[in-house]
Design a protein around this motif. Structure first.
Motif, PDB file in Angstrom:
ATOM      1  N   ALA A  16      45.825  27.756  42.852  1.00 60.95           N
ATOM      2  CA  ALA A  16      45.015  27.229  43.767  1.00 60.95           C
ATOM      3  C   ALA A  16      43.666  27.089  43.142  1.00 60.95           C
ATOM      4  O   ALA A  16      44.065  27.890  41.899  1.00 60.95           O
ATOM      5  CB  ALA A  16      44.384  28.620  44.909  1.00 60.95           C
ATOM      6  N   ALA A  17      42.787  26.360  43.182  1.00 64.67           N
ATOM      7  CA  ALA A  17      41.692  25.988  42.381  1.00 64.67           C
ATOM      8  C   ALA A  17      40.684  27.207  42.857  1.00 64.67           C
ATOM      9  O   ALA A  17      40.505  27.563  44.442  1.00 64.67           O
ATOM     10  CB  ALA A  17      40.944  24.936  42.477  1.00 64.67           C
ATOM     11  N   ALA A  18      39.800  28.075  42.636  1.00 63.93           N
ATOM     12  CA  ALA A  18      38.764  28.553  42.870  1.00 63.93           C
ATOM     13  C   ALA A  18      37.534  28.747  42.300  1.00 63.93           C
ATOM     14  O   ALA A  18      37.914  28.163  40.956  1.00 63.93           O
ATOM     15  CB  ALA A  18      39.228  30.287  42.399  1.00 63.93           C
ATOM     16  N   ARG A  19      36.214  28.202  42.372  1.00 64.06           N
ATOM     17  CA  ARG A  19      35.130  28.465  41.751  1.00 64.06           C
ATOM     18  C   ARG A  19      35.029  29.684  40.936  1.00 64.06           C
ATOM     19  O   ARG A  19      35.607  31.158  41.453  1.00 64.06           O
ATOM     20  CB  ARG A  19      33.734  28.373  42.409  1.00 64.06           C
ATOM     21  N   GLN A  20      34.749  30.288  40.212  1.00 65.85           N
ATOM     22  CA  GLN A  20      34.331  31.047  38.657  1.00 65.85           C
ATOM     23  C   GLN A  20      33.445  32.357  39.354  1.00 65.85           C
ATOM     24  O   GLN A  20      33.353  32.976  39.582  1.00 65.85           O
ATOM     25  CB  GLN A  20      33.944  30.554  37.326  1.00 65.85           C
ATOM     26  N   ASN A  21      32.624  31.966  40.221  1.00 68.75           N
ATOM     27  CA  ASN A  21      31.653  32.123  40.091  1.00 68.75           C
ATOM     28  C   ASN A  21      32.024  33.711  41.822  1.00 68.75           C
ATOM     29  O   ASN A  21      31.145  34.036  42.543  1.00 68.75           O
ATOM     30  CB  ASN A  21      30.242  32.200  40.788  1.00 68.75           C
ATOM     31  N   THR A  22      33.377  33.506  42.708  1.00 70.76           N
ATOM     32  CA  THR A  22      33.863  33.657  43.015  1.00 70.76           C
ATOM     33  C   THR A  22      35.453  34.739  42.554  1.00 70.76           C
ATOM     34  O   THR A  22      36.009  34.687  43.936  1.00 70.76           O
ATOM     35  CB  THR A  22      34.390  32.609  44.436  1.00 70.76           C
ATOM     36  N   LEU A  23      35.052  35.435  42.102  1.00 70.55           N
ATOM     37  CA  LEU A  23      35.976  35.440  40.802  1.00 70.55           C
ATOM     38  C   LEU A  23      35.729  36.568  40.750  1.00 70.55           C
ATOM     39  O   LEU A  23      34.138  36.728  40.321  1.00 70.55           O
ATOM     40  CB  LEU A  23      36.987  34.953  40.289  1.00 70.55           C
ATOM     41  N   ALA A  24      36.361  37.773  39.856  1.00 68.77           N
ATOM     42  CA  ALA A  24      35.585  39.013  39.096  1.00 68.77           C
ATOM     43  C   ALA A  24      38.117  39.140  38.323  1.00 68.77           C
ATOM     44  O   ALA A  24      38.405  38.877  38.738  1.00 68.77           O
ATOM     45  CB  ALA A  24      35.507  40.165  39.770  1.00 68.77           C
TER      46      ALA A  24
ATOM     47  N   PRO B  13      49.740  20.098  43.082  1.00 69.49           N
ATOM     48  CA  PRO B  13      48.906  21.265  42.692  1.00 69.49           C
ATOM     49  C   PRO B  13      47.195  20.271  43.199  1.00 69.49           C
ATOM     50  O   PRO B  13      46.811  19.181  42.022  1.00 69.49           O
ATOM     51  CB  PRO B  13      48.859  21.681  40.594  1.00 69.49           C
ATOM     52  N   PRO B  14      46.134  20.834  42.886  1.00 69.94           N
ATOM     53  CA  PRO B  14      44.620  20.721  43.131  1.00 69.94           C
ATOM     54  C   PRO B  14      44.456  21.096  41.854  1.00 69.94           C
ATOM     55  O   PRO B  14      44.404  21.164  40.735  1.00 69.94           O
ATOM     56  CB  PRO B  14      44.097  22.219  44.005  1.00 69.94           C
ATOM     57  N   ALA B  15      43.186  19.597  41.814  1.00 69.72           N
ATOM     58  CA  ALA B  15      42.542  19.223  40.690  1.00 69.72           C
ATOM     59  C   ALA B  15      41.085  20.399  40.920  1.00 69.72           C
ATOM     60  O   ALA B  15      40.478  20.740  41.764  1.00 69.72           O
ATOM     61  CB  ALA B  15      42.464  17.729  41.147  1.00 69.72           C
ATOM     62  N   ILE B  16      40.923  21.062  39.704  1.00 67.94           N
ATOM     63  CA  ILE B  16      39.762  21.670  39.259  1.00 67.94           C
ATOM     64  C   ILE B  16      38.275  20.657  38.592  1.00 67.94           C
ATOM     65  O   ILE B  16      38.566  19.982  38.759  1.00 67.94           O
ATOM     66  CB  ILE B  16      39.970  23.191  38.523  1.00 67.94           C
ATOM     67  N   LYS B  17      37.509  21.226  39.589  1.00 70.02           N
ATOM     68  CA  LYS B  17      35.518  20.547  38.953  1.00 70.02           C
ATOM     69  C   LYS B  17      35.563  21.865  37.704  1.00 70.02           C
ATOM     70  O   LYS B  17      36.277  22.799  37.334  1.00 70.02           O
ATOM     71  CB  LYS B  17      35.159  20.771  40.248  1.00 70.02           C
ATOM     72  N   ALA B  18      34.652  21.061  37.220  1.00 69.56           N
ATOM     73  CA  ALA B  18      33.788  21.564  35.889  1.00 69.56           C
ATOM     74  C   ALA B  18      33.958  23.671  35.952  1.00 69.56           C
ATOM     75  O   ALA B  18      34.051  23.761  35.022  1.00 69.56           O
ATOM     76  CB  ALA B  18      32.682  21.020  35.263  1.00 69.56           C
ATOM     77  N   ASP B  19      33.259  24.143  36.809  1.00 71.48           N
ATOM     78  CA  ASP B  19      32.628  25.495  37.741  1.00 71.48           C
ATOM     79  C   ASP B  19      33.620  26.207  37.518  1.00 71.48           C
ATOM     80  O   ASP B  19      33.667  26.987  38.622  1.00 71.48           O
ATOM     81  CB  ASP B  19      31.859  25.496  38.223  1.00 71.48           C
ATOM     82  N   GLU B  20      35.644  25.210  38.054  1.00 65.93           N
ATOM     83  CA  GLU B  20      36.696  26.543  39.178  1.00 65.93           C
ATOM     84  C   GLU B  20      37.779  26.620  37.626  1.00 65.93           C
ATOM     85  O   GLU B  20      37.645  25.447  36.862  1.00 65.93           O
ATOM     86  CB  GLU B  20      36.785  25.493  40.225  1.00 65.93           C
ATOM     87  N   VAL B  21      38.174  27.151  37.521  1.00 66.26           N
ATOM     88  CA  VAL B  21      39.589  27.315  37.703  1.00 66.26           C
ATOM     89  C   VAL B  21      40.448  27.507  38.039  1.00 66.26           C
ATOM     90  O   VAL B  21      40.419  27.247  39.537  1.00 66.26           O
ATOM     91  CB  VAL B  21      39.776  29.154  37.075  1.00 66.26           C
ATOM     92  N   LEU B  22      42.136  27.227  37.725  1.00 66.72           N
ATOM     93  CA  LEU B  22      43.450  27.526  39.137  1.00 66.72           C
ATOM     94  C   LEU B  22      43.855  28.474  38.204  1.00 66.72           C
ATOM     95  O   LEU B  22      44.370  28.654  36.812  1.00 66.72           O
ATOM     96  CB  LEU B  22      44.083  25.820  37.241  1.00 66.72           C
ATOM     97  N   VAL B  23      44.571  29.019  38.894  1.00 66.32           N
ATOM     98  CA  VAL B  23      44.891  30.304  39.612  1.00 66.32           C
ATOM     99  C   VAL B  23      46.087  30.298  39.745  1.00 66.32           C
ATOM    100  O   VAL B  23      46.499  29.510  40.892  1.00 66.32           O
ATOM    101  CB  VAL B  23      43.863  30.895  40.131  1.00 66.32           C
ATOM    102  N   ARG B  24      46.967  30.507  39.055  1.00 63.64           N
ATOM    103  CA  ARG B  24      48.758  30.798  39.615  1.00 63.64           C
ATOM    104  C   ARG B  24      48.809  32.127  40.032  1.00 63.64           C
ATOM    105  O   ARG B  24      48.626  33.541  40.289  1.00 63.64           O
ATOM    106  CB  ARG B  24      49.319  30.754  37.895  1.00 63.64           C
ATOM    107  N   VAL B  25      49.041  31.864  42.075  1.00 64.32           N
ATOM    108  CA  VAL B  25      48.724  32.808  42.684  1.00 64.32           C
ATOM    109  C   VAL B  25      50.086  34.012  42.662  1.00 64.32           C
ATOM    110  O   VAL B  25      51.272  33.745  42.993  1.00 64.32           O
ATOM    111  CB  VAL B  25      48.551  32.043  44.103  1.00 64.32           C
ATOM    112  N   HIS B  26      50.157  34.826  43.006  1.00 61.87           N
ATOM    113  CA  HIS B  26      50.785  35.703  42.835  1.00 61.87           C
ATOM    114  C   HIS B  26      51.191  36.722  43.925  1.00 61.87           C
ATOM    115  O   HIS B  26      51.895  37.226  44.604  1.00 61.87           O
ATOM    116  CB  HIS B  26      50.087  37.061  41.538  1.00 61.87           C
TER     117      HIS B  26
END
Length: 321
Positions: free
Chosen positions: A104-112, A22-35
């Motif tokens: 998948a790792a995602a930056r919080q400012n690219t999600l809603a 699994p990917p490691a996340i950075k401080a400004d990221e979240v880990l998403v279980r992809v559906h």
């Protein structure tokens, strides 16, 4: 976890499913279980490594980020130390780093937050194409109510959003597509539909305040003839056969715009959470809806990418993880 990876550039045959960490996340990221994940034209271009100029940033022999995919919808299972917008358990949609995977790792400012009215498959096909259409119309095209807008490529991923967004902004919309997709474009709310196999948008005598040319190959001369004297042309996407840079027509348009009254420009979309919020609001009120032509299981992701790369998609294609 299972993921679709590529070690080099080429056809969809370079994509394969395998087990990775699994990917490691950075401080400004979240880990998403992809559906679910979305397949966009950019995913296909990154797979092929064309235009070749993109390899300077991605990796010369193969992509440094081996897991494919950007569009994502799923559930937050871990948050970074600096994350303030989301909590574990939130259903989200947007873009992530390698969405063709179980995590998948995602930056919080690219999600809603995902609209409750959307399935995961529908939500997974919004971000890349929807944000591109929104920024092309609102930010670059400066669309206004009452304007006449022409959308070339109205039945594709970006085009289906562009037609609906232009209508939501109060424009009179004409969509250009092939014969078999006329019904789709009309169902999206397009006031007029031009079948490019039987008619030419440049010879009908009608002039448009704003033209979105999505991945087309029309000459600038032909496009300018269809614009009003002070109209705006926004070119979306690169040339379909641009192997080296793919932006020659865009560069010529921007240069020519310095000497004519018409605005000839291009859009380079950026993923921003305020725009994701705008799309979520429009979707929630029913003014915009994703168009999902087909859904593939994760194991068939190469076939899904191959289908999108053929350029005949009606709307969007999703992958169920």
């Amino acid at each position: 976890m299972r993921a679709i990876v590529q070690n080099g550039y080429g056809t969809a045959d370079v994509l394969r499913m395998t087990e990775i960490e699994p990917p490691a996340i950075k401080a400004d990221e979240v880990l998403v279980r992809v559906h679910a994940a979305g397949v966009d034209r950019g995913t296909w271009l990154l797979m092929t490594g064309q235009p070749y100029a993109v390899r300077l940033g991605l990796g010369l022999r193969g992509p440094r980020d081996r897991v494919a995919g950007m569009d994502v919808a799923g559930t937050v299972v871990e948050v970074g130390a600096a994350v303030t917008r989301f909590a574990v358990g939130d259903d989200v949609f947007g873009t992530a780093r390698g969405s063709f995977a179980e995590l998948a790792a995602a930056r919080q400012n690219t999600l809603a937050l995902k609209p409750a009215t959307l399935s995961y498959e529908e939500a997974a096909v919004v971000a890349v194409s929807g944000v591109t259409a929104l920024q092309a119309l609102r930010d670059v095209g400066r669309v206004r109510a009452g304007q006449h807008v022409l959308v070339i490529g109205a039945s594709g991923g970006v085009g289906t959003y562009a037609v609906q967004l232009a209508k939501a902004f109060g424009a009179e919309v004409t969509g250009v597509c092939s014969t078999e997709k006329v019904d789709l474009v009309r169902s999206l709310g397009s006031d007029h539909v031009i079948d490019y196999r039987t008619a030419d948008f440049g010879t009908g005598g009608h002039r448009y305040d704003l033209i979105l040319d999505i991945g087309g190959d029309s000459s600038l001369t032909r496009l300018r003839r269809a614009l009003t004297p002070r109209g705006t042309l926004v070119i979306v996407g690169g040339s379909l056969d641009g192997k080296w840079l793919g932006l020659g027509r865009q560069a010529r348009a921007v240069a020519l715009s310095l000497f004519v009254r018409q605005r000839l420009t291009m859009v380079i979309a950026k993923q921003r959470h305020p725009d994701m919020g705008t799309l979520a609001e429009l979707i929630g009120t029913g003014r915009v809806a994703p168009v999902v032509e087909a859904t593939y299981p994760l194991a068939d992701a190469p076939e899904a990418v191959r289908h999108v790369g053929a350029g005949k998609t009606r709307g969007k294609v999703a992958i169920r993880v």
